[in-house]
Design a protein around this motif. Sequence first.
Motif, mmCIF file in Angstrom:
data_model
loop_
_atom_site.group_PDB
_atom_site.id
_atom_site.type_symbol
_atom_site.label_atom_id
_atom_site.label_comp_id
_atom_site.label_asym_id
_atom_site.label_seq_id
_atom_site.Cartn_x
_atom_site.Cartn_y
_atom_site.Cartn_z
ATOM 1 N N ARG A 41 43.519 -8.422 9.699
ATOM 2 C CA ARG A 41 44.500 -8.273 8.617
ATOM 3 C C ARG A 41 45.294 -6.991 8.820
ATOM 4 N NH1 ARG A 41 43.116 -4.319 5.052
ATOM 5 N NH2 ARG A 41 40.925 -3.877 4.682
ATOM 6 N N GLU A 42 46.404 -6.894 8.075
ATOM 7 C CA GLU A 42 47.209 -5.685 8.149
ATOM 8 C C GLU A 42 46.479 -4.539 7.451
ATOM 9 O OE1 GLU A 42 50.983 -7.825 6.872
ATOM 10 O OE2 GLU A 42 51.722 -6.411 8.402
ATOM 11 N N VAL A 43 46.843 -3.332 7.820
ATOM 12 C CA VAL A 43 46.225 -2.118 7.296
ATOM 13 C C VAL A 43 46.845 -1.757 5.951
ATOM 14 C CG1 VAL A 43 46.003 0.378 7.700
ATOM 15 C CG2 VAL A 43 45.675 -1.227 9.585
ATOM 16 N N TYR A 44 45.986 -1.311 5.036
ATOM 17 C CA TYR A 44 46.433 -0.816 3.735
ATOM 18 C C TYR A 44 46.077 0.660 3.598
ATOM 19 C CZ TYR A 44 46.616 -5.813 2.755
ATOM 20 O OH TYR A 44 46.879 -7.152 2.814
ATOM 21 N N PHE A 86 40.599 -0.983 14.703
ATOM 22 C CA PHE A 86 41.983 -1.080 14.266
ATOM 23 C C PHE A 86 42.915 -0.877 15.448
ATOM 24 C CE2 PHE A 86 41.168 3.438 13.904
ATOM 25 C CZ PHE A 86 42.374 4.064 14.205
ATOM 26 N N ALA A 87 44.118 -1.400 15.304
ATOM 27 C CA ALA A 87 45.166 -1.246 16.307
ATOM 28 C C ALA A 87 46.220 -0.305 15.740
ATOM 29 C CB ALA A 87 45.789 -2.585 16.647
ATOM 30 N N SER A 88 46.687 0.581 16.594
ATOM 31 C CA SER A 88 47.640 1.581 16.168
ATOM 32 C C SER A 88 48.794 1.646 17.163
ATOM 33 C CB SER A 88 46.928 2.939 16.098
ATOM 34 O OG SER A 88 47.652 3.852 15.346
ATOM 35 N N LEU A 89 50.018 1.755 16.645
ATOM 36 C CA LEU A 89 51.181 1.944 17.510
ATOM 37 C C LEU A 89 51.225 3.398 17.942
ATOM 38 C CD1 LEU A 89 53.969 0.083 15.500
ATOM 39 C CD2 LEU A 89 52.805 -0.731 17.563
ATOM 40 N N ILE A 90 51.404 3.616 19.226
ATOM 41 C CA ILE A 90 51.521 4.978 19.752
ATOM 42 C C ILE A 90 52.654 5.014 20.775
ATOM 43 C CG2 ILE A 90 49.077 5.544 19.396
ATOM 44 C CD1 ILE A 90 48.775 5.196 22.476
ATOM 45 N N LEU A 91 53.057 6.225 21.140
ATOM 46 C CA LEU A 91 54.013 6.410 22.225
ATOM 47 C C LEU A 91 53.245 6.881 23.447
ATOM 48 C CD1 LEU A 91 56.911 8.243 20.353
ATOM 49 C CD2 LEU A 91 56.827 5.854 21.062
#
Length: 122
Positions: A14-17, A58-63
Amino acid sequence: MESKAATQKKTIFREVYVFDMEILQNIFVQNTREKAKDKMLFGMPFLLCEKDNQINSFASLILNQNNEIEFRIYDNGSLTNEEKAVFNDYIKDFLKNKRGANFNNAVQLKHSTKHFIHCLDF
């Protein structure tokens, strides 16, 4: 004797809250093994995995070092390799449909992540 269906653990994505942040921070710290000097590695969490009603990754967007957007998965070590692969595939499918600035604009993601990290209490 229990049936296989009764003994299987339920895994959902699910999406993160906002109320997930404390748990995600704990998982992040577990993965870094020490306080990360670069908190930007926490990134912008967007999806998580729950198994038996407990968040375990969890999955996180990073550069990356080339300033390109990618994702990183942080987990607490309870996922099997098969579950990790399924989560990874789910993330890739999820990202195909995202058009928001954080998912497609490196400058926006960097700005959002800095603001987000500043708001968190590591």
